[in-house]
Design an enzyme around this catalytic site. Structure first.
Site, PDB file in Angstrom:
ATOM      1  N   SER A  24       3.035  -2.006  10.339  1.00  0.00           N
ATOM      2  CA  SER A  24       4.482  -2.056  10.559  1.00  0.00           C
ATOM      3  C   SER A  24       5.085  -3.429  10.292  1.00  0.00           C
ATOM      4  O   SER A  24       6.034  -3.833  10.953  1.00  0.00           O
ATOM      5  CB  SER A  24       4.832  -1.552  11.963  1.00  0.00           C
ATOM      6  N   GLU A  29      -5.646  -4.901  10.448  1.00  0.00           N
ATOM      7  CA  GLU A  29      -4.641  -3.875  10.692  1.00  0.00           C
ATOM      8  C   GLU A  29      -4.959  -3.140  11.992  1.00  0.00           C
ATOM      9  O   GLU A  29      -5.799  -2.223  11.997  1.00  0.00           O
ATOM     10  CB  GLU A  29      -4.625  -2.859   9.545  1.00  0.00           C
ATOM     11  N   GLY A  46       2.708  -1.025   4.320  1.00  0.00           N
ATOM     12  CA  GLY A  46       2.782   0.393   3.980  1.00  0.00           C
ATOM     13  C   GLY A  46       4.225   0.818   3.773  1.00  0.00           C
ATOM     14  O   GLY A  46       4.821   0.594   2.724  1.00  0.00           O
ATOM     15  N   GLY A  47       4.830   1.385   4.812  1.00  0.00           N
ATOM     16  CA  GLY A  47       6.174   1.963   4.716  1.00  0.00           C
ATOM     17  C   GLY A  47       7.191   1.039   4.049  1.00  0.00           C
ATOM     18  O   GLY A  47       7.958   1.473   3.182  1.00  0.00           O
ATOM     19  N   ASN A  57       0.874  -1.177   0.000  1.00  0.00           N
ATOM     20  CA  ASN A  57       0.000   0.000   0.000  1.00  0.00           C
ATOM     21  C   ASN A  57       0.913   1.229   0.000  1.00  0.00           C
ATOM     22  O   ASN A  57       1.445   1.604   1.037  1.00  0.00           O
ATOM     23  CB  ASN A  57      -0.894  -0.029   1.253  1.00  0.00           C
ATOM     24  N   TRP A  58       1.082   1.805  -1.173  1.00  0.00           N
ATOM     25  CA  TRP A  58       2.033   2.926  -1.296  1.00  0.00           C
ATOM     26  C   TRP A  58       1.472   4.218  -0.719  1.00  0.00           C
ATOM     27  O   TRP A  58       2.191   5.214  -0.633  1.00  0.00           O
ATOM     28  CB  TRP A  58       2.417   3.132  -2.781  1.00  0.00           C
ATOM     29  N   LYS A  59       0.196   4.223  -0.364  1.00  0.00           N
ATOM     30  CA  LYS A  59      -0.446   5.428   0.172  1.00  0.00           C
ATOM     31  C   LYS A  59      -0.167   6.624  -0.759  1.00  0.00           C
ATOM     32  O   LYS A  59      -0.090   6.439  -1.972  1.00  0.00           O
ATOM     33  CB  LYS A  59      -0.002   5.682   1.618  1.00  0.00           C
ATOM     34  N   HIS A  88      -9.700   1.210   4.664  1.00  0.00           N
ATOM     35  CA  HIS A  88      -8.435   1.410   5.378  1.00  0.00           C
ATOM     36  C   HIS A  88      -8.674   2.370   6.545  1.00  0.00           C
ATOM     37  O   HIS A  88      -9.468   3.301   6.433  1.00  0.00           O
ATOM     38  CB  HIS A  88      -7.381   1.972   4.422  1.00  0.00           C
ATOM     39  N   GLY A 144       2.033   2.423  10.691  1.00  0.00           N
ATOM     40  CA  GLY A 144       2.971   3.530  10.522  1.00  0.00           C
ATOM     41  C   GLY A 144       3.658   3.962  11.802  1.00  0.00           C
ATOM     42  O   GLY A 144       4.300   5.003  11.845  1.00  0.00           O
ATOM     43  N   GLU A 164      -7.071   4.773   7.649  1.00  0.00           N
ATOM     44  CA  GLU A 164      -6.862   6.201   7.339  1.00  0.00           C
ATOM     45  C   GLU A 164      -8.083   6.786   6.638  1.00  0.00           C
ATOM     46  O   GLU A 164      -8.433   7.948   6.837  1.00  0.00           O
ATOM     47  CB  GLU A 164      -5.583   6.370   6.496  1.00  0.00           C
TER      48      GLU A 164
END
Ligand code: PGA
Length: 254
Positions: free
Chosen positions: A212, A167, A233-234, A9-11, A95, A173, A97
């Site tokens: 994470s 999640e 993500g990251g 997930n590159w956001k 998600h 994150g 966010e």
């Protein structure tokens, strides 16, 4: 055996140049393993570029969100038909966010899951508890309620084509990761919730962990019985990290 899915997930990250480099590295290193799906979810404005560069490489493409509406006056949105048009097969939905920053409700997420299934794309339904909910002992009830909202809308049969991503909001994150035992407990509860109405669908359901996940902790998370991949993500923005997670996922299928 269930599919193992490693999804990046590159956001809201990347430029055309950085994406070209990242993808070239992924294409060169991604393992082609039966039953392992590797997936990248770029910002929507880069979906065409990503799809074109991937060509026949064994990497799937997903969006990070979609409108439940078919078309019309919805400025800033995009439709499932547009994602189909671009050759996009997966959509991340609900998600945390989007739930917290864009106010998406369980009912809206359920509507998007239904529309996505109707269009023949695969929804990756995100669920998870906040730190306050975990500390109040409400983790399992919170996750069950988020899934139940979708169950009410699409029925258990719908889940034959859904992927779930557990999640924990406090792990996204933050560098904090659920322990393998904490994650396994929730994954097993999700599978049991579905098994209550259809054991075969529950057994085939891929349940990903997100929060994470990285090159250092992926192997032990993926070794858990009910963890069938990761939503990253990251760590998905660094080719070597992401490829290490893909390798751990391939190993977990042996
Ligand atoms: P993270 O994000 O890996 O950076 O914690 C995961 C996600 O939000 O899907």
């Amino acid at each position: 055996m269930r599919k193992t899915i490693v999804a990046g997930n590159w956001k809201m990250n990347g430029t055309s140049e950085s994406i070209r480099t990242l993808l070239a590295d992924l294409i060169a290193g991604v393992p082609a393993v039966e039953g392992l799906v590797t997936l990248v979810c770029p910002p929507a404005v880069y979906l065409s570029q990503v799809k074109a560069q991937l060509g026949e490489a064994p990497v799937e493409v997903g969006a990070q969100n979609v409108s439940a509406h078919p078309l019309g006056a919805f400025t800033g949105e995009w439709s499932l038909a547009m994602l189909q048009d671009l050759g996009c097969d997966y959509v991340i939905l609900g998600h945390s966010e989007r739930r917290s920053l864009n106010g998406e409700t369980d009912a809206e997420v359920a509507e998007k899951v239904a529309a996505t299934l109707a269009a023949g794309l695969v929804p990756i339904l995100c669920v998870g508890e906040t730190l306050a909910q975990r500390e109040a002992g409400e983790t399992l009830s919170q996750v069950a309620a988020q899934i139940d909202a979708v169950l009410q809308r699409v029925g258990t049969e719908g889940f034959a084509s859904v992927v779930i991503a557990y999640e924990p909001v406090w792990a996204i994150g933050t560098g904090l990761t659920a322990t393998p035992e904490q994650a396994q407990e929730v994954h097993a509860a999700i599978r049991a919730q579905l098994a209550g109405s259809d054991a075969a669908i529950a057994d085939k359901l891929s349940i990903l962990y997100g929060g994470s996940m990285n090159a250092g902790n992926a192997a032990e998370l993926l070794a858990q019985q009910d963890i069938d991949g990761g939503l990253i993500g990251g760590a998905s923005l660094k080719a070597d990290e992401f490829l290490t997670i893909c390798a751990a996922a391939a190993e977990s299928r042996k």
